[in-house]
Design a protein around this motif. Structure first.
Motif, PDB file in Angstrom:
ATOM      1  N   VAL A   6       0.862  -1.174   0.000  1.00  0.00           N
ATOM      2  CA  VAL A   6       0.000   0.000   0.000  1.00  0.00           C
ATOM      3  C   VAL A   6       0.900   1.226   0.000  1.00  0.00           C
ATOM      4  O   VAL A   6       1.700   1.413   0.913  1.00  0.00           O
ATOM      5  N   LYS A   7       0.780   2.031  -1.054  1.00  0.00           N
ATOM      6  CA  LYS A   7       1.581   3.247  -1.127  1.00  0.00           C
ATOM      7  C   LYS A   7       0.930   4.312  -0.260  1.00  0.00           C
ATOM      8  O   LYS A   7      -0.296   4.453  -0.258  1.00  0.00           O
ATOM      9  N   PRO A   8       1.748   5.074   0.467  1.00  0.00           N
ATOM     10  CA  PRO A   8       1.177   6.136   1.293  1.00  0.00           C
ATOM     11  C   PRO A   8       0.562   7.232   0.423  1.00  0.00           C
ATOM     12  O   PRO A   8       0.970   7.434  -0.715  1.00  0.00           O
ATOM     13  N   LYS A   9      -0.426   7.906   0.975  1.00  0.00           N
ATOM     14  CA  LYS A   9      -1.065   9.026   0.278  1.00  0.00           C
ATOM     15  C   LYS A   9      -0.081  10.188   0.171  1.00  0.00           C
ATOM     16  O   LYS A   9       0.810  10.348   0.995  1.00  0.00           O
ATOM     17  N   TRP A  10      -0.259  10.971  -0.863  1.00  0.00           N
ATOM     18  CA  TRP A  10       0.483  12.218  -0.982  1.00  0.00           C
ATOM     19  C   TRP A  10      -0.345  13.297  -0.302  1.00  0.00           C
ATOM     20  O   TRP A  10      -1.521  13.478  -0.602  1.00  0.00           O
ATOM     21  N   ASP A  11       0.260  14.015   0.597  1.00  0.00           N
ATOM     22  CA  ASP A  11      -0.408  15.045   1.392  1.00  0.00           C
ATOM     23  C   ASP A  11       0.430  16.312   1.278  1.00  0.00           C
ATOM     24  O   ASP A  11       1.591  16.322   1.703  1.00  0.00           O
ATOM     25  N   GLY A  12      -0.123  17.352   0.679  1.00  0.00           N
ATOM     26  CA  GLY A  12       0.660  18.565   0.465  1.00  0.00           C
ATOM     27  C   GLY A  12      -0.158  19.821   0.644  1.00  0.00           C
ATOM     28  O   GLY A  12      -1.387  19.783   0.729  1.00  0.00           O
ATOM     29  N   LYS A  13       0.569  20.950   0.690  1.00  0.00           N
ATOM     30  CA  LYS A  13      -0.080  22.236   0.916  1.00  0.00           C
ATOM     31  C   LYS A  13       0.784  23.341   0.327  1.00  0.00           C
ATOM     32  O   LYS A  13       2.010  23.277   0.392  1.00  0.00           O
ATOM     33  N   TRP A 129      -3.963  26.086  -0.545  1.00  0.00           N
ATOM     34  CA  TRP A 129      -4.465  24.977  -1.361  1.00  0.00           C
ATOM     35  C   TRP A 129      -3.817  23.722  -0.797  1.00  0.00           C
ATOM     36  O   TRP A 129      -2.615  23.532  -0.899  1.00  0.00           O
ATOM     37  N   SER A 130      -4.613  22.865  -0.191  1.00  0.00           N
ATOM     38  CA  SER A 130      -4.091  21.611   0.356  1.00  0.00           C
ATOM     39  C   SER A 130      -4.715  20.443  -0.406  1.00  0.00           C
ATOM     40  O   SER A 130      -5.795  20.573  -0.980  1.00  0.00           O
ATOM     41  N   PHE A 131      -4.003  19.317  -0.397  1.00  0.00           N
ATOM     42  CA  PHE A 131      -4.502  18.154  -1.120  1.00  0.00           C
ATOM     43  C   PHE A 131      -4.040  16.861  -0.461  1.00  0.00           C
ATOM     44  O   PHE A 131      -3.027  16.832   0.231  1.00  0.00           O
ATOM     45  N   VAL A 132      -4.823  15.825  -0.690  1.00  0.00           N
ATOM     46  CA  VAL A 132      -4.465  14.451  -0.347  1.00  0.00           C
ATOM     47  C   VAL A 132      -4.781  13.643  -1.600  1.00  0.00           C
ATOM     48  O   VAL A 132      -5.878  13.749  -2.143  1.00  0.00           O
ATOM     49  N   ALA A 133      -3.796  12.862  -2.058  1.00  0.00           N
ATOM     50  CA  ALA A 133      -3.982  12.131  -3.310  1.00  0.00           C
ATOM     51  C   ALA A 133      -3.271  10.791  -3.251  1.00  0.00           C
ATOM     52  O   ALA A 133      -2.276  10.632  -2.550  1.00  0.00           O
ATOM     53  N   ASP A 134      -3.800   9.858  -4.023  1.00  0.00           N
ATOM     54  CA  ASP A 134      -3.050   8.631  -4.260  1.00  0.00           C
ATOM     55  C   ASP A 134      -1.871   9.001  -5.160  1.00  0.00           C
ATOM     56  O   ASP A 134      -1.988   9.912  -5.994  1.00  0.00           O
ATOM     57  N   PRO A 135      -0.751   8.301  -5.027  1.00  0.00           N
ATOM     58  CA  PRO A 135       0.363   8.561  -5.939  1.00  0.00           C
ATOM     59  C   PRO A 135      -0.093   8.423  -7.396  1.00  0.00           C
ATOM     60  O   PRO A 135      -0.938   7.597  -7.717  1.00  0.00           O
TER      61      PRO A 135
END
Length: 167
Positions: A6-13, A129-135
Motif C-alpha cells: 500500500v503506497k502512502p497518500k500524498w499530502d501537500g499544501k 491549497w491543500s490536497f491528499v492524493a493517491d500517488p
C-alpha cells in the motif's frame, strides 16, 4: 499469498499571499466553482456538468490543451470532472475531489481556503491549497506539489490584478 504494498497518500499544501486584496474580495472569485479557467492560466475551459451552482454535489468539467511536442506528437486535451464536496462561505473554504479524468488521478481531494492577513500596510489575504492524493503513475510527489504551488501563485496574481482593476 503475496502481500500487496500500500503506497502512502500524498499530502501537500501551498500558500500564496495576495497583497492588495482582502479575503472578502477574493472569496467570491473562488466561490464561483465553475470559473476556475478565469484564474488558473493552464485551464482552457471550466463549466458546470451537473448539480446546483454553489452547492455540494456540483460537478465541473475542466480541460487544458497541451500543444504538440517537438517530437511530433499531436496536441492533447487533459480533462477532469471535479465534484464540489463542501463549501463554507463564512469560513471561506471549499473542498472538491476529482471524480473522473485522463491525467492519472486515482483519488484526489483538495481544499482551498482564503484567510485575512492582519497588520499589513495594504489590505492582504492568504490563499491556501491543500490536497491528499493517491500517488500518480509517472509522477513524483514533488511534481504535484510544484504544480499546486505554481498554479496557486498564478491564480493569486490574476485575482489581485482583477480586483485592483475594478477599484
Amino acid at each position: 499469498m503475496a502481500e500487496e504494498t500500500v503506497k502512502p497518500k500524498w499530502d501537500g499544501k501551498a500558500a500564496a499571499k495576495l497583497t492588495g486584496a482582502t479575503a472578502e474580495q477574493v472569496w467570491p472569485l473562488l466561490e464561483d466553482f465553475c470559473s476556475f479557467h478565469k484564474w488558473l492560466p493552464s485551464i482552457d475551459t471550466c463549466h458546470q456538468v451537473e448539480g446546483v451552482q454553489g452547492q455540494p454535489g456540483l460537478v465541473r468539467y475542466c480541460a487544458s490543451t497541451v500543444p504538440p511536442s517537438d517530437s511530433g506528437n499531436a496536441a492533447t486535451t487533459l480533462w477532469c470532472h471535479e465534484k464540489l464536496m463542501a463549501i463554507d462561505a463564512a469560513g471561506r473554504r471549499l473542498t472538491y475531489e476529482v471524480v473522473d479524468n485522463n491525467m492519472g488521478f486515482k483519488q484526489y481531494l483538495s481544499t482551498i481556503k482564503v484567510s485575512p492577513v492582519e497588520g499589513d500596510d495594504k489590505p492582504s489575504c492568504e490563499m491556501e491549497w491543500s490536497f491528499v492524493a493517491d500517488p500518480i503513475e509517472g509522477w513524483k510527489f514533488e511534481d504535484l506539489l510544484y504544480y499546486v504551488e505554481s498554479s496557486l501563485q498564478a491564480m493569486a496574481e490574476k485575482m489581485v490584478k482583477a480586483i485592483q482593476s475594478t477599484n
